[in-house]
Structures are given as C-alpha cells and as structure tokens.
Design a protein around this motif. Structure first.
Motif, PDB file in Angstrom:
ATOM      1  N   THR A   1      20.868  11.503 -28.940  1.00 13.02           N
ATOM      2  CA  THR A   1      21.952  10.350 -29.276  1.00 13.02           C
ATOM      3  C   THR A   1      22.974  11.111 -29.513  1.00 13.02           C
ATOM      4  O   THR A   1      23.157  12.012 -30.395  1.00 13.02           O
ATOM      5  CB  THR A   1      21.345   9.510 -30.252  1.00 13.02           C
TER       6      THR A   1
ATOM      7  N   LEU B   1      29.611  10.251 -25.492  1.00 12.39           N
ATOM      8  CA  LEU B   1      29.101  10.912 -24.480  1.00 12.39           C
ATOM      9  C   LEU B   1      30.138  11.528 -23.301  1.00 12.39           C
ATOM     10  O   LEU B   1      30.957  10.882 -23.179  1.00 12.39           O
ATOM     11  CB  LEU B   1      28.268   9.923 -23.594  1.00 12.39           C
TER      12      LEU B   1
ATOM     13  N   ASN C   1      24.936   6.261 -27.592  1.00 13.22           N
ATOM     14  CA  ASN C   1      24.690   6.823 -26.461  1.00 13.22           C
ATOM     15  C   ASN C   1      23.655   7.539 -26.306  1.00 13.22           C
ATOM     16  O   ASN C   1      23.515   8.517 -27.057  1.00 13.22           O
ATOM     17  CB  ASN C   1      26.077   7.614 -26.043  1.00 13.22           C
TER      18      ASN C   1
ATOM     19  N   THR D   1      21.526   8.717 -18.651  1.00 17.62           N
ATOM     20  CA  THR D   1      22.231   8.252 -20.112  1.00 17.62           C
ATOM     21  C   THR D   1      22.202   6.857 -19.972  1.00 17.62           C
ATOM     22  O   THR D   1      21.870   6.204 -18.838  1.00 17.62           O
ATOM     23  CB  THR D   1      23.648   8.690 -19.864  1.00 17.62           C
TER      24      THR D   1
ATOM     25  N   GLN E   1      32.733   9.783 -19.925  1.00 20.09           N
ATOM     26  CA  GLN E   1      32.788   8.130 -19.969  1.00 20.09           C
ATOM     27  C   GLN E   1      34.093   7.670 -20.436  1.00 20.09           C
ATOM     28  O   GLN E   1      34.024   6.349 -20.773  1.00 20.09           O
ATOM     29  CB  GLN E   1      31.528   7.572 -20.793  1.00 20.09           C
TER      30      GLN E   1
ATOM     31  N   ASN F   1      23.245   3.298 -22.788  1.00 19.28           N
ATOM     32  CA  ASN F   1      23.771   2.796 -23.952  1.00 19.28           C
ATOM     33  C   ASN F   1      23.526   1.470 -24.500  1.00 19.28           C
ATOM     34  O   ASN F   1      22.619   0.634 -23.878  1.00 19.28           O
ATOM     35  CB  ASN F   1      25.364   2.655 -23.682  1.00 19.28           C
TER      36      ASN F   1
END
Length: 893
Positions: A578, A582, A718, A538, A585, A540
């Motif tokens: 995307t 997420l 994300n 992952t 988190q 960002n």
C-alpha cells in the motif's frame, strides 16, 4: 431598395424559369400566327405569309433564348447543361470516377474526422460566457526544482480580496467521495469549490441553485451540487431530487442543484461539488494555512481591465505577501495563464501535428485527382479540339472541365464528410481520456460549414487548374494527331510530373514523421521505469472521516487490509503493498528535506523530494529494485524513524558521504519531524509518467507518516497486488476480502500496471498510430499516382517503343528507361520533401523522446520506403513497355 427588389426578381425568375419560357414561347407564337393571318388576308400565299412573318418577327427559339438572357438566366442554363454533361461523363467512365471519388473520400474523411477533434479540443471556445477573460492563477516557486505550484488557501484569500482587476476569483480542490444509501457504494471524484465558482464561470444549474455564500462556513457546508451524469446514473434523473438528502462519506448532504449536461469543469471525471470551507474547522478538511499549496484558482478579468494589467496587479500583491510572510512566500511569485491554455495543455501540439499530417493526406488525394483530371483531359483531346474548332471558347471549355471536376469533388467530399460523421465517434472513443474536452467532440453545424467550405475551396482549386492546363492547347495538333494514339503536350506531361513530385514530397514528410514518432515510442518503452509492469494490479479506496476519523484508525485499517488481500488467493497473490502515491496516476506530494551534516551552500536550494508512505511489501509488489541496504519490515512500523531514498536523491544530496546510515528529516532543521535514518537505496522511479524523468523521492513507512498528513492528505489509499497469474482474474476474491472488512468501502480504479502505463502514454500511442496510418495512406496514394503517370507515359510512347524494339533495342533497355523516369520523379520529390520533413521534425521536437528532430534512421527509412514504392509502381508500366509488339504498333500508324 431598388437593388434588393432587382435581386428578388432575378431569384424569382430563376425559380420560374420553365414557366417563363413557356409563356414567352406562347406569346411569340400568338404574334406569329396573327401576323401570318394578316399576310394571308393581304393576298399572300401560305408559304410567303409564313416567310414574311418570320422576317418581320424573327425565329421563335432564338427569341426565347434572347428573352432568357435578358432575364439573367443564361448562366443557369449553361450550368445545368454542364452539370448534366458532367454526370454523363461520370457514368461513361465509372472506373476513373470511382477511383477519383474514393480517393477524395479517404482524404476528406480522414481530414474532417481529425479536424473535428482539433476543433473541439483546440479551436472551439470554452463553453463559458466571455471565456477569453477567464484565467488560471497559480504560484511559481523559484526554490529548487519546484516551479509551478497551486496556491495556498490564505494566499488565495488575499488575492481575492486585494485584486481589483478581477470581477471574481474562485478556488477548487479535487478529491474523492463515497456515496451510500442507494444499492452498492459508489466512489466518485468530486471537487471542493468556493461558493462563488459557478458565478465566476457564469454558469447556472439545470435544476436548483448554486451555493450560497454562508455555505462556505463550517456547520452549513453539508450541501452538494450534482453533475448531470451522476444525476442520471446514480439518482435515476429524478426531477424531484432537489432538497433531498444523500449520504456522502457517511454524512448527510442536502442536494441543492444539478448541472446541465454540457458542464464539465474542470474535467468530465468530476461528478459532484461540495463547498470548500474557508471559515471554521471541519474534521478531515484540508488545512487552511500558507504552507500547503493545493488550491487551484481561476479568476475572471473585470471589464475595463486588460490581462496585462491584471497580471501586473497580481505580481504586486505577490510581492507584498513575500515581504509579509517570508517563511512561506519569499521565493514565490504569482502568475496567470488563460483558462483555455490551461485546459488544452500540451495536447494542442500533438493534435496540430496530426492535423498537419492528415492535411498532407488530403493534399496527396487532391493532387491524385488533379493528375487523373489532366490525364482524362488529354485522353479527350480530340473531342475538345473538335469543340474548339466549331466555336467553343477556351473559357467555355474551362467551365465545362472545371464543372466536371467540381462534381467529382462534391461527391467525394460529401462521401468523405459522411465517412467522417461515422468515424468521428469511433475516433473519439479511441482517444485517451486524459485528452481535454473529449466529451465535446461531435459533428455539428459549425463543423459541417467549415469542412464543407474547405472542401468546396479545395475542389475549386484542384478542378480549375487542371482544366486550364487541358484547355490551353489549340485544336490543330489534336485534329491532326495520329489515329489510335493519345496525344499530350509537353506542358501537360510536366504538369502531371510536377503533381507526382508534390505527392512524393508529401509522402516523404509523413513517412519521416511516422518514423520519428515510432522510434521515439520505442525509446520510451525501453527506458528503466523503476517498476515492473507485468503481473501487477492496482486499486484504490478512500477512508471517510466519519468511519475513520483519526490517523490511528487509518493505520489500523490499512494493516488489516494488507493482510486480508494477501490471504484472498493463497499461492496466487505474491505480494500486497500500500502507498500514498501510486506511479503513473498523476498524484504527487513534494516537500523540503534537511540532510544531517550537509553543508548549507549559499545560493543552493535545499533538497526537495517526493514524499511517499508505503507498507513493507510495496517495493516487491511494484517490482522495484533495491540498490543498496534493506527494505522496510513490519518491525519498522513501531520502530525508530527510518527512510528509503531513490538513487537520484542519494546522488544529489548525500554522496559522496555514505548513504546508508545518513539522517534526514522533512522540513528544515527546526521542524517537528523526527530525524530518519536511511536504511536503503532503490532505483529511480518514473513516478509522474514513463515519458517524464525521475525525480528524487523519499519513502517512509506508512505507519510513520505524521498524523496531520495521514488524516488530511492520505485518506486515498492505493494498493498494488503482484500475482503469479493474470492479475485481473483475482479481482473477485480481492473485492470479497474488502467487502468483509468494510461493506461500504468500494474498490475503485481497478487496473493493471500495464493499463496505467498505457494510459500514461496514450496520447503518444495515438499520435504514433495516426501518423503511421496516414503515412501508409500517403504511400498507397503516391504509388497509385506514380503508377498512373508512368502508365500514361507508356501509353503515349508505345509507337516510340515499337520503333526502338524494331531497330534493335532490348526489353531491358526499355525497363531501364521507365525506371530512370520513375527515379527522376523520386529524386525530385526527395529534394522537395526531405527539407520539409526536417521542419516537421523540429515541430515535433517537444513530442519526441530520446531522439533528435534530425534523425538519420528516420530519414533513411523514408528514403528506403519511397524507393521501394517507386520501384513497385514502375514495374507494371515497364513490363507493358517491354512486351510491346513492334509489328502491331507500327501497323496502327
């Protein structure tokens, strides 16, 4: 005043004791010599003159001792003598001394290190003046499963303006910022804060000033306050940084302040602060209304008001707002919680459990040393008996033995504190970053004072009690004891056995706690998560409002970014997706939904679900499971409004009607959102964390997210990348692909899904690891203690064993005898320890997942482990008893 003067004189006499003794001796010697001279002048012979002088004046040494006693220094002489003797005993028995000191060092060091963490996180007051008057203020929504929420901006303004029981009330919002103009772009988390936040906290910048009230208005808001960490790392600790301009999110901001290093509100992750604009309009700023709940509010209760009075006033204000604005506030109440509780959160429970566990380790260590002290006292029984016979009082013996024990405790405690000082930094580095106030963990004077005082108190208790036990015996039995044997009273044997029972009980508690934590952790890792951790990464990025001002700009860049990342490593990258939120988190957005055709039942709240915007390959990228229907495709970006729901949403709000083809929309039936057709059902996703139950979710194509949401709430993008190899190896190619698209857009928080999962369960992992480690130490110390008791028992009864063997007893019979004695101690320890273990399990109930506090497998594991440890500890003493030579032993009688 006279009392103070007398105390001062005694302290001065204590410091000058040696000089005063010499002066007294010299003066007495002068009188003695003068009296001898006078006696010689009177016609006495030299011998008679000295005898007469001695009879008249007295002997010099006893007079010096009497003078010292009169000055109040006898106790000091006794203490010095006891200390010298104690150090001689330590040197004389290095094996015993080393074992006792190392045992204490382990117990004290582990306890002190954990206490340093608990002290910093739980016990130490927050670093703000009168922190006990600071409170977190929030809304509680009784609708559906919403519960606690943040405040809306307009509700916050009403609370601030109407509440008279608060001297100040401030709000803040966490968000992301991109800094440019000094080398590579730097992404950092920061806070939008009302201009009075630092005044409410009563903290001042290290450099510069706080925000001015007018800087909360649009057009005057482009000012920034830096944290100490950002000032050092990005601005090189430049002392002239105040009033300079830096570029944030593509816009110029003037630096007006730098915070001190100790400041880290609301968490150390946040590195800068800009004003939260409540007056006027700023492009891309959060909406100022009563429907969007995103403001964290803190308030300081005014002097003269109690927290209860403040809470009552807030409830009244909330009631008035519910009547005035029923559409948004009818199900909302206002509540408050102390900022300390808010900051610590759920961490206090796990830390207290760990502290209790390490306390058991310290208890076992102290009990071990106490048992060794009793054994050592029994080995010195003849010496103590001789000292008693020639006039030593029992109190004098207790003082001597207690001093020896205190010296050992002092050395072991000092070594343990040194070990803690060394290990606490390593422990702090291994702690999860989600733990609050982690940056405050340190060894300071307060900690050393508390830990040193506790160590001294523990040493006093566990030194005096064994000394009393040893000194209780009279001299007759020991002086008449058989030569070459170690004599011990029945009470001493019972005392040592009792100590071992305590050790076993404490070890049972620790092993049970560790087994509970381990089984809970195994259950947690085995749950269905709704995504696959392996081979997924992952990252960002945040799309600033200057380069990407409108929702269409955001959509266009996200589509190009997905394509560029997918092409960054052909054949290696399998899917790129995307999302706006997420898993794992801590980000979330929930909204009310209306399901077309669903009957409105009185008293039943409407559907509430998490809102997720995703691109077409996101489900594949996270390794999710499609239960029914189909996934999003590229055609959905410009097609009819569609949605995918989780199985939980379908079960709660749509079934038993067909799910595929059902229609729903955000908000109520009259909202502006379009009706969306459900095209698929996916397995439930544990979005909030692996240890949190899944909640209903509605996914929609990111291209179909309403413009108002996308341009304000969803600028943080994300990305999930699924690869055929180790995903971290693809990071350079992915960074290059993003740099080609936008050289000023840094990729941040690049982590594998496995890292995110590990972070989500970091506190549970730490707790399990520490409990397992402490349980291993407890088992080891208990085995050592049990071995010592049984070895001492065998040494005491060698003659008895020799007689038994001479009369026909078999070695296996002696083995059975020793094992029965060990089993009796084990049984007594289990009887005491198992109920305590159940109580510990109840204390851990909020920290367990998938198991009950009374867990038979965990209790069985503790019993089996303790049985194995007991059997192992019994074997060596039992072998010595079995190998006893009866002829040699009987000859020693």
């Amino acid at each position: 005043m006279r009392l103070i003067r007398g105390l001062f004189m005694r302290i001065r006499n204590l410091v000058r004791a040696g000089r005063l003794d010499r002066d007294t001796r010299d003066e007495l010697r002068a009188h003695y010599d003068r009296q001898i001279a006078e006696n010689l002048a009177a016609g006495l012979s030299p011998g008679e003159a000295r005898r007469a002088a001695t009879l008249d004046i007295g002997q010099i040494d006893p007079l010096v001792d009497a003078s010292r006693d009169a000055r109040g220094l006898a106790w000091w002489d006794a203490l010095r003598g006891d200390l010298r003797y104690a150090f001689r005993q330590i040197r004389k028995r290095p094996g015993f001394s080393a074992a006792a000191i190392l045992t204490l060092a382990i117990g004290v060091g582990a306890t002190a290190a954990v206490f340093a963490v608990v002290d910093a996180v739980v016990l130490r007051p927050l670093p703000y003046p009168n922190a006990e008057r600071l409170y977190s203020i929030y809304e509680f929504n009784t609708r559906g499963n919403v519960g606690r929420t943040r405040a809306t901006p307009l509700n916050y303004i009403d609370w601030r303006d109407q509440a008279k029981s608060f001297s100040g009330m401030a709000g803040h919002i966490g968000t992301g910022f991109t800094l440019t103009g000094r080398g590579d772009p730097r992404f950092t988390l920061g806070q939008l804060i009302t201009t009075n936040l630092l005044d409410v906290l009563q903290v001042k910048p290290r450099l510069g000033r706080t925000f001015l009230p007018q800087e909360g208005q649009a057009g005057q808001h482009q000012v920034v306050i830096l944290t100490h960490g950002l000032w050092v790392s990005y601005f090189g600790a430049d002392p002239n940084v105040i009033d300079t301009i830096t570029t944030i999110n593509g816009l110029p901001y003037r630096i007006v302040g730098v915070m001190p290093a100790s400041y880290s509100y609301p968490a150390a992750d946040y590195q800068l602060y800009v004003p939260f604009v409540l007056q006027g309009t700023v492009a891309g700023a959060p909406p100022i209304n009563r429907g969007s709940r995103f403001v964290q509010v803190i308030g300081r209760v005014a002097d003269g008001f109690t927290p209860a009075a403040a809470s009552t006033e807030l409830e009244a204000i909330g009631g008035r707002l519910a009547q005035a604005y029923p559409e948004t506030n009818s199900t909302v109440s206002v509540r408050m919680k102390s900022l300390t509780e808010q900051t610590i959160g759920d961490s206090s429970a796990s830390l207290v459990i760990v502290l209790v566990a390490v306390g058991f380790v310290l208890l076992i260590a102290c009990v071990n040393v106490a048992g060794l002290t009793i054994a050592r006292g029994q080995a010195r029984a003849r010496e103590l008996a001789v000292r008693t016979a020639i006039g030593a009082s029992r109190g004098r013996l207790v003082a001597q033995l207690a001093t020896e024990g205190l010296v050992i405790f002092a050395i072991g405690g000092a070594l343990g504190l040194a070990l803690a000082s060394w290990s606490v930094s390593a422990l702090a580095a291994s702690l999860p970053q989600s733990l609050p106030r982690i940056n405050e963990i340190a060894i300071d004077a307060r900690f050393l004072a508390i830990a040193g005082g506790f160590t001294l108190l523990t040493g006093l208790v566990f030194s005096v009690l064994p000394a009393l036990q040893v000194a209780r015996r009279g001299p007759a039995g020991d002086l008449a004891g058989a030569r070459g044997t170690v004599s011990a009273s029945a009470s001493a044997q019972r005392a040592r056995a009792s100590l071992i029972v305590v050790q076993i009980a404490a070890a049972v508690v620790l092993v049970t706690g560790a087994a509970l934590a381990l089984r809970s952790f195994q259950r947690l890792n085995a749950v269905e998560k709704g995504y696959t951790l392996s081979h997924a990464m992952t990252m960002n990025f945040v799309l600033g409002d200057k380069r990407y001002p409108a929702a269409r700009d955001i959509r266009s860049f996200i589509a190009r970014a997905d394509e560029a990342l997918m092409a960054a490593a052909p054949g290696v990258i399998q899917a790129v997706g995307t999302t706006t939120h997420l898993p794992l988190q801590g980000n979330n957005l929930e909204n009310v939904f209306t399901v077309d055709g669903a009957a409105s039942t009185p008293g039943v709240d409407p559907p509430i679900a998490g809102v997720r915007g995703v691109t077409g390959r996101y489900l594949v990228a996270i390794g999710g499971t499609l239960v029914e229907g189909r996934d999003f495709t590229e055609a959905d970006a410009n097609g009819q409004p569609v949605a995918i729901v989780t199985a939980d949403f379908a079960k709660k709000y749509i079934e038993p009607r067909p799910v595929i083809g059902a229609r729903l929309k955000m908000g109520d039936a009259d909202s502006d959102d379009d009706w969306r057709t459900v095209i698929g059902v996916i397995a439930d996703v544990r979005h909030g964390g692996i240890d949190r139950e899944p909640r209903p979710e509605v996914w929609m194509p990111l291209a179909q997210i309403p413009d108002s949401l996308l341009a304000t709430w969803f600028r943080g993008v994300n990305v999930v990348v699924r690869t055929a190899v180790d995903p971290i190896s693809t990071v350079p190619a992915l960074r290059q692909a993003m740099r080609t698209l936008d050289p000023e857009l840094p990729l941040v928080s690049v982590k594998s899904m496995e890292e995110l999962a590990a972070t989500s369960t970091a506190e549970r992992t730490l707790e399990t690891s520490l409990l397992a480690g402490f349980a291993a130490i407890a088992l080891t110390l208990s085995a050592i203690g049990l071995f010592g008791v049984l070895a001492f028992y065998v040494a005491q009864h060698l003659q008895e064993f020799g007689v038994r063997l001479a009369l026909g007893a078999t070695p296996s019979g002696l083995l059975s005898l020793i094992m029965r004695r060990g089993a009796a101690l084990l049984l007594a320890g289990l009887v005491v320890g198992l109920p305590s273990a159940v109580l510990l399990g109840r204390g851990m109930s909020t920290l367990l997942y998938g198991i009950q506090p009374f867990d038979p497998p965990a209790l069985a594991a503790a019993i089996v482990l303790m049985t194995l440890v007991t059997a192992t500890a019994c074997l060596v003493p039992a072998r010595r008893a079995m190998n006893t030579n009866p002829v040699r032993v009987l000859r020693q009688d």
